[in-house]
Design a protein around this motif. Structure first.
Motif, PDB file in Angstrom:
ATOM      1  N   PRO A 198      12.290  40.604  14.288  1.00 57.02           N
ATOM      2  CA  PRO A 198      11.483  39.535  13.211  1.00 57.02           C
ATOM      3  C   PRO A 198      11.132  40.838  12.308  1.00 57.02           C
ATOM      4  O   PRO A 198      10.012  41.134  12.187  1.00 57.02           O
ATOM      5  N   ASP A 199      12.045  41.268  11.490  1.00 59.36           N
ATOM      6  CA  ASP A 199      11.874  42.470  10.872  1.00 59.36           C
ATOM      7  C   ASP A 199      12.753  42.371   9.599  1.00 59.36           C
ATOM      8  O   ASP A 199      13.947  42.405   9.740  1.00 59.36           O
ATOM      9  N   PRO A 200      12.402  42.176   8.213  1.00 56.21           N
ATOM     10  CA  PRO A 200      13.246  42.048   7.328  1.00 56.21           C
ATOM     11  C   PRO A 200      14.304  43.387   7.023  1.00 56.21           C
ATOM     12  O   PRO A 200      15.439  43.088   6.289  1.00 56.21           O
ATOM     13  N   ALA A 201      14.050  44.438   7.921  1.00 55.31           N
ATOM     14  CA  ALA A 201      15.004  45.538   7.671  1.00 55.31           C
ATOM     15  C   ALA A 201      15.891  45.754   8.785  1.00 55.31           C
ATOM     16  O   ALA A 201      16.983  46.621   8.901  1.00 55.31           O
ATOM     17  N   SER A 202      15.866  44.851   9.767  1.00 58.78           N
ATOM     18  CA  SER A 202      16.575  44.620  11.019  1.00 58.78           C
ATOM     19  C   SER A 202      17.881  44.149  10.349  1.00 58.78           C
ATOM     20  O   SER A 202      18.230  43.514   9.336  1.00 58.78           O
ATOM     21  N   THR A 203      18.997  44.433  11.265  1.00 58.78           N
ATOM     22  CA  THR A 203      20.318  43.880  10.980  1.00 58.78           C
ATOM     23  C   THR A 203      20.552  42.407  10.818  1.00 58.78           C
ATOM     24  O   THR A 203      19.899  41.603  11.679  1.00 58.78           O
ATOM     25  N   ILE A 204      21.381  41.737   9.917  1.00 58.03           N
ATOM     26  CA  ILE A 204      21.652  40.462   9.639  1.00 58.03           C
ATOM     27  C   ILE A 204      22.790  40.020  10.638  1.00 58.03           C
ATOM     28  O   ILE A 204      23.674  40.727  11.055  1.00 58.03           O
ATOM     29  N   THR A 205      22.273  38.922  11.469  1.00 58.05           N
ATOM     30  CA  THR A 205      23.422  38.194  12.521  1.00 58.05           C
ATOM     31  C   THR A 205      24.042  37.042  11.942  1.00 58.05           C
ATOM     32  O   THR A 205      25.121  36.914  12.440  1.00 58.05           O
ATOM     33  N   ALA A 206      23.545  36.385  10.844  1.00 58.75           N
ATOM     34  CA  ALA A 206      24.126  35.220  10.239  1.00 58.75           C
ATOM     35  C   ALA A 206      23.618  34.989   9.020  1.00 58.75           C
ATOM     36  O   ALA A 206      22.399  35.158   8.778  1.00 58.75           O
ATOM     37  N   GLN A 207      24.133  34.224   8.422  1.00 58.46           N
ATOM     38  CA  GLN A 207      23.325  33.493   7.081  1.00 58.46           C
ATOM     39  C   GLN A 207      23.789  32.164   7.294  1.00 58.46           C
ATOM     40  O   GLN A 207      24.851  31.440   7.374  1.00 58.46           O
ATOM     41  N   LEU A 208      22.445  31.353   6.856  1.00 59.49           N
ATOM     42  CA  LEU A 208      22.526  29.896   7.102  1.00 59.49           C
ATOM     43  C   LEU A 208      22.327  29.254   5.863  1.00 59.49           C
ATOM     44  O   LEU A 208      21.624  29.402   5.026  1.00 59.49           O
ATOM     45  N   GLU A 209      23.316  28.103   5.623  1.00 56.87           N
ATOM     46  CA  GLU A 209      23.214  27.263   4.365  1.00 56.87           C
ATOM     47  C   GLU A 209      21.914  26.435   4.503  1.00 56.87           C
ATOM     48  O   GLU A 209      21.463  26.166   5.636  1.00 56.87           O
ATOM     49  N   LEU A 210      21.409  25.973   3.457  1.00 53.22           N
ATOM     50  CA  LEU A 210      20.474  25.076   3.219  1.00 53.22           C
ATOM     51  C   LEU A 210      21.000  23.727   3.782  1.00 53.22           C
ATOM     52  O   LEU A 210      21.914  23.231   3.668  1.00 53.22           O
ATOM     53  N   GLY A 211      19.829  23.259   4.793  1.00 57.26           N
ATOM     54  CA  GLY A 211      20.014  22.131   5.596  1.00 57.26           C
ATOM     55  C   GLY A 211      20.522  22.080   6.787  1.00 57.26           C
ATOM     56  O   GLY A 211      20.765  21.238   7.630  1.00 57.26           O
ATOM     57  N   VAL A 212      21.001  23.268   7.267  1.00 58.75           N
ATOM     58  CA  VAL A 212      21.308  23.405   8.483  1.00 58.75           C
ATOM     59  C   VAL A 212      20.366  23.284   9.570  1.00 58.75           C
ATOM     60  O   VAL A 212      19.278  23.529   9.169  1.00 58.75           O
ATOM     61  N   ILE A 213      20.796  22.671  10.632  1.00 60.10           N
ATOM     62  CA  ILE A 213      19.764  22.339  11.709  1.00 60.10           C
ATOM     63  C   ILE A 213      19.944  23.342  12.816  1.00 60.10           C
ATOM     64  O   ILE A 213      21.105  23.604  13.404  1.00 60.10           O
ATOM     65  N   ALA A 214      19.028  23.916  13.256  1.00 57.80           N
ATOM     66  CA  ALA A 214      19.038  25.279  14.319  1.00 57.80           C
ATOM     67  C   ALA A 214      18.270  24.910  15.306  1.00 57.80           C
ATOM     68  O   ALA A 214      17.191  24.228  15.139  1.00 57.80           O
ATOM     69  N   ARG A 215      18.354  25.181  16.548  1.00 59.05           N
ATOM     70  CA  ARG A 215      17.468  25.209  17.850  1.00 59.05           C
ATOM     71  C   ARG A 215      16.365  26.126  17.669  1.00 59.05           C
ATOM     72  O   ARG A 215      16.585  27.200  17.334  1.00 59.05           O
TER      73      ARG A 215
ATOM     74  N   ARG B 179      22.465  33.838  17.377  1.00 59.07           N
ATOM     75  CA  ARG B 179      21.105  33.965  17.679  1.00 59.07           C
ATOM     76  C   ARG B 179      20.368  34.808  16.625  1.00 59.07           C
ATOM     77  O   ARG B 179      21.065  35.995  16.368  1.00 59.07           O
ATOM     78  N   GLY B 180      19.125  34.688  16.166  1.00 64.53           N
ATOM     79  CA  GLY B 180      18.557  35.506  15.344  1.00 64.53           C
ATOM     80  C   GLY B 180      17.344  35.125  15.052  1.00 64.53           C
ATOM     81  O   GLY B 180      16.690  33.880  15.201  1.00 64.53           O
ATOM     82  N   TRP B 181      16.565  35.870  14.248  1.00 64.74           N
ATOM     83  CA  TRP B 181      15.111  35.843  13.695  1.00 64.74           C
ATOM     84  C   TRP B 181      15.206  35.261  12.168  1.00 64.74           C
ATOM     85  O   TRP B 181      16.138  36.035  11.770  1.00 64.74           O
ATOM     86  N   ALA B 182      14.220  34.364  11.956  1.00 61.22           N
ATOM     87  CA  ALA B 182      14.328  33.765  10.517  1.00 61.22           C
ATOM     88  C   ALA B 182      12.596  33.679   9.998  1.00 61.22           C
ATOM     89  O   ALA B 182      11.986  33.508  10.819  1.00 61.22           O
TER      90      ALA B 182
END
Length: 165
Positions: A113-130, A147-150
């Motif tokens: 949970p840090d904007p400087a950490s590594t990107i794990t994925a990019q999610l499109e608008l409207g994607v449903i996530a657990r 998995r990742g933090w947003a």
């Protein structure tokens, strides 16, 4: 004199806030209201009122769609979706599994949970996530094997002040 009145008003406000919090429970389940849940089925009828005799206004066709419960009546829950559309759904079509909708296009999930950490994925608008753990400004998500933090403010289906372990 003024400080005494101020203290009295503060106490009265705290008592009223406590009463309001006590009333923020569903009359059927005694669970917090409003609260988020998800659609359990691939199809869920949304009715105009809380019974089978009420007209079907529309149908949820996306399993795991997050919705907000705003009222309870017997086996029925009044829900609202991320676009503000609402109606009554039978409780058997709802799940306590928490999901969120990505509310920002190309949302970057990160390893921490840090904007400087590594990107794990990019999610499109409207994607449903657990939805997983949430800290003050971030939530842990899982979707399609990633998995990742947003940032919490880019998600619909979680309260801004909600903390989850």
């Amino acid at each position: 004199m003024t400080s005494w009145i101020g203290r009295l008003l503060l106490c009265a406000g705290l008592v009223l806030a406590g009463v309001a919090q006590a009333q923020e429970r569903g009359p059927v389940t005694n669970l917090p209201m409003p609260r988020y849940v998800s659609i359990r089925a691939g199809e869920a009828n949304v009715r105009r009122g809380p019974s089978l005799t009420h007209r079907i206004d529309w149908v949820f066709t996306q399993k795991d769609m997050p919705v907000e419960i705003t009222a309870e009546h017997g086996h029925w829950r009044r829900v609202r979706d991320h676009e503000g559309a609402g109606g009554w759904v039978h409780y058997s079509l709802l799940s306590g599994v928490r999901t969120v909708i990505v509310d920002r296009d190309m949302l970057q999930m990160r390893t921490r949970p840090d904007p400087a950490s590594t990107i794990t994925a990019q999610l499109e608008l409207g994607v449903i996530a657990r939805l997983g753990e949430c800290v003050p400004d971030w939530c842990r998500l899982s979707v399609a094997g990633y998995r990742g933090w947003a940032p919490k403010d880019a998600l619909w289906g979680v309260k801004p002040d909600e903390i989850r372990d």
